[in-house]
Design a protein around this motif. Structure first.
Motif, PDB file in Angstrom:
ATOM      1  N   ARG A  31      -2.753  -1.182   1.885  1.00 41.94           N
ATOM      2  CA  ARG A  31      -4.044  -0.872   2.509  1.00 41.94           C
ATOM      3  C   ARG A  31      -4.852  -2.150   2.729  1.00 41.94           C
ATOM      4  O   ARG A  31      -5.021  -2.960   1.820  1.00 41.94           O
ATOM      5  N   GLY A  32      -5.342  -2.334   3.953  1.00 44.74           N
ATOM      6  CA  GLY A  32      -6.154  -3.496   4.277  1.00 44.74           C
ATOM      7  C   GLY A  32      -5.352  -4.738   4.620  1.00 44.74           C
ATOM      8  O   GLY A  32      -5.931  -5.776   4.928  1.00 44.74           O
ATOM      9  N   GLN A  33      -4.033  -4.627   4.579  1.00 45.56           N
ATOM     10  CA  GLN A  33      -3.191  -5.795   4.874  1.00 45.56           C
ATOM     11  C   GLN A  33      -3.215  -6.147   6.357  1.00 45.56           C
ATOM     12  O   GLN A  33      -3.053  -7.300   6.733  1.00 45.56           O
ATOM     13  N   TYR A  34      -3.442  -5.132   7.216  1.00 46.63           N
ATOM     14  CA  TYR A  34      -3.421  -5.341   8.666  1.00 46.63           C
ATOM     15  C   TYR A  34      -4.727  -4.861   9.288  1.00 46.63           C
ATOM     16  O   TYR A  34      -5.299  -3.852   8.870  1.00 46.63           O
ATOM     17  N   LYS A  35      -5.164  -5.588  10.304  1.00 43.45           N
ATOM     18  CA  LYS A  35      -6.408  -5.242  10.991  1.00 43.45           C
ATOM     19  C   LYS A  35      -6.148  -4.713  12.402  1.00 43.45           C
ATOM     20  O   LYS A  35      -6.881  -3.846  12.889  1.00 43.45           O
ATOM     21  N   ASN A  81      -4.314   5.470   9.531  1.00 39.87           N
ATOM     22  CA  ASN A  81      -5.257   6.016   8.554  1.00 39.87           C
ATOM     23  C   ASN A  81      -4.899   5.613   7.127  1.00 39.87           C
ATOM     24  O   ASN A  81      -5.773   5.478   6.272  1.00 39.87           O
ATOM     25  N   ALA A  82      -3.597   5.411   6.888  1.00 41.07           N
ATOM     26  CA  ALA A  82      -3.140   5.129   5.526  1.00 41.07           C
ATOM     27  C   ALA A  82      -3.313   3.679   5.112  1.00 41.07           C
ATOM     28  O   ALA A  82      -3.634   3.394   3.957  1.00 41.07           O
ATOM     29  N   ILE A  83      -3.122   2.733   6.055  1.00 38.89           N
ATOM     30  CA  ILE A  83      -3.077   1.328   5.614  1.00 38.89           C
ATOM     31  C   ILE A  83      -3.964   0.363   6.379  1.00 38.89           C
ATOM     32  O   ILE A  83      -4.276  -0.718   5.870  1.00 38.89           O
ATOM     33  N   GLU A 144      -2.544 -10.006  20.307  1.00 37.84           N
ATOM     34  CA  GLU A 144      -3.611  -9.926  19.307  1.00 37.84           C
ATOM     35  C   GLU A 144      -3.247  -9.092  18.085  1.00 37.84           C
ATOM     36  O   GLU A 144      -3.986  -9.070  17.094  1.00 37.84           O
ATOM     37  N   ALA A 145      -2.114  -8.407  18.116  1.00 40.40           N
ATOM     38  CA  ALA A 145      -1.738  -7.518  17.015  1.00 40.40           C
ATOM     39  C   ALA A 145      -1.214  -8.302  15.815  1.00 40.40           C
ATOM     40  O   ALA A 145      -0.596  -9.360  15.971  1.00 40.40           O
ATOM     41  N   VAL A 347       3.318 -11.597  -0.837  1.00 40.42           N
ATOM     42  CA  VAL A 347       3.543 -12.875  -0.148  1.00 40.42           C
ATOM     43  C   VAL A 347       2.721 -12.959   1.134  1.00 40.42           C
ATOM     44  O   VAL A 347       2.820 -13.908   1.887  1.00 40.42           O
ATOM     45  N   PHE A 348       1.887 -11.943   1.379  1.00 39.32           N
ATOM     46  CA  PHE A 348       1.093 -11.922   2.602  1.00 39.32           C
ATOM     47  C   PHE A 348       0.034 -13.014   2.573  1.00 39.32           C
ATOM     48  O   PHE A 348      -0.776 -13.106   1.642  1.00 39.32           O
ATOM     49  N   ASN A 349       0.035 -13.856   3.581  1.00 41.04           N
ATOM     50  CA  ASN A 349      -0.994 -14.886   3.758  1.00 41.04           C
ATOM     51  C   ASN A 349      -1.051 -15.868   2.582  1.00 41.04           C
ATOM     52  O   ASN A 349      -2.108 -16.372   2.251  1.00 41.04           O
TER      53      ASN A 349
END
Length: 358
Positions: A31-35, A81-83, A144-145, A347-349
């Motif tokens: 959750r919140g890993q992707y915008k 909705n989930a992440i 932009e994704a 390991v994200f970012n």
């Protein structure tokens, strides 16, 4: 066998039957890993539902309402909705899309069009999709994704062959009743063996079976050849626009054929074959072999591309269907498979940029 093999491919994807709930534990990890989440693909990805097949007007309206639209309850909607940080997403999936349509959208100099590009029976927004303004918006959305799910491929095999069969009947100047019979069969969306047998019988009654047999090899070669050729090019087009995107490729699966010819619906020992309609042992064996063959070919470039390009291939065998598209539980099942296959958030970012020359 050639006719059966070809027309079986009209089915775009494969079965299993059980209730599905969101994997909340997996969702919480991401959750919140992707915008910026972008959905790409065909009618299966768009969220089109098989229940709406009453008549041409309803059929076309249903397709139009899932063209570049966020459909509540679709796997993309569930996933967002989930992440996704604010639950948002961009929907650029549309019924009828093939790999060739996506290449057309992404390549300014693309000239390898065919007579079925943006086929009107599958895609209602032809003019809109083909406009330079929309193609620019399509490419910008990819650039932009930070997360893209791509579900496409079934129409390269299946819908294309349906269009070929319809054209054969039309060119034979057969009676309108046969055209209507074919349309009724296709509009049901149920591409199990009985439907395939019906299409073959219509061609036989209309005197078009010889032409169908003659056309099948070239249709197979074109459909399969272009799917294999276009896949890597399409993926490279996406990475050229956005080399750092997390790309999740949703595989194809069996929607109904396996249930009838494998005597299987996800529950061991429970038959889904109606009493009195059991196929012969030979037919069942032939069909099970054909289904495995088709889907191994259909998913092969997707699976191989994961190693070549670094995207994640998502195996969605076990999703439930109405006919040729997911039911409500099927969409949740696919969303779970995507969430569970996402790269490890730990390991994200976490990496420093590599400086030029290093």
């Amino acid at each position: 066998l050639a006719v059966v093999l070809a027309l079986v491919m009209i089915s775009s994807t494969f079965i299993c039957c059980f209730a599905t709930e969101l994997n909340q534990e997996a969702a919480d990890l991401h959750r919140g890993q992707y915008k910026n989440y972008l959905l790409l693909g065909d009618s299966v990805a768009s969220g089109y539902r098989d229940q709406i097949t009453d008549n041409d007007r309803e059929f076309n309206r249903a397709h139009q309402e899932t063209t570049y639209y966020r459909v509540p309850g679709s796997y993309a909607d569930v996933l967002a909705n989930a992440i996704v940080e604010d639950g948002s997403m961009t929907a650029f999936a549309a019924p009828g899309f093939r790999t060739i349509e996506i290449r057309y959208m992404l390549e300014d100099d693309f000239t390898e069009v065919d007579e079925y590009l943006f086929h009107p029976s599958q895609l209602d927004a032809v003019g809109y999709a083909g406009s330079e303004e929309f193609r620019t918006a399509y490419k910008n959305a990819i650039a932009e994704a930070d997360l893209i799910t791509l579900g496409v491929g079934g129409n390269d095999w299946g819908a294309y062959l349906t269009w070929v069969v319809a054209d054969i009947l039309e060119k034979k100047n057969v009676a309108d009743e046969y055209i209507e019979m074919l349309q009724d069969v296709v509009d049901t969306g149920s591409m199990d063996m009985s439907t395939i047998e019906s299409i073959v019988e219509i061609a036989h009654l209309a005197g078009a079976l010889p032409e169908l047999l003659e056309k099948i090899p070239s249709a197979l070669e074109y459909g399969l050849g272009n799917f294999y050729k276009n896949w890597d090019i399409m993926i490279q087009d996406i990475y050229d626009l956005n080399p750092d995107v997390t790309l999740m490729v949703v595989g194809m699966s069996d929607n109904s054929i396996k249930g009838k010819y494998y005597d299987y619906n996800g529950v061991v020992g429970e038959s889904v074959i109606p009493e009195g309609e059991e196929p012969s042992a030979m037919k069942a064996q032939v069909m099970s072999t054909i289904v495995d063959f088709i889907m191994s070919l259909g998913n092969k470039p997707m699976i191989e591309g994961a190693e070549k390009f670094g995207y994640t291939y998502v195996d969605i065998n076990g999703a439930t269907y109405v006919e040729s598209h997911y039911d409500e539980a099927g969409h949740v099942f696919v969303a779970n498979k995507i969430i569970e296959a996402l790269p490890d958030r730990t390991v994200f970012n976490k990496f420093d940029d590599v400086k030029p020359g290093n």
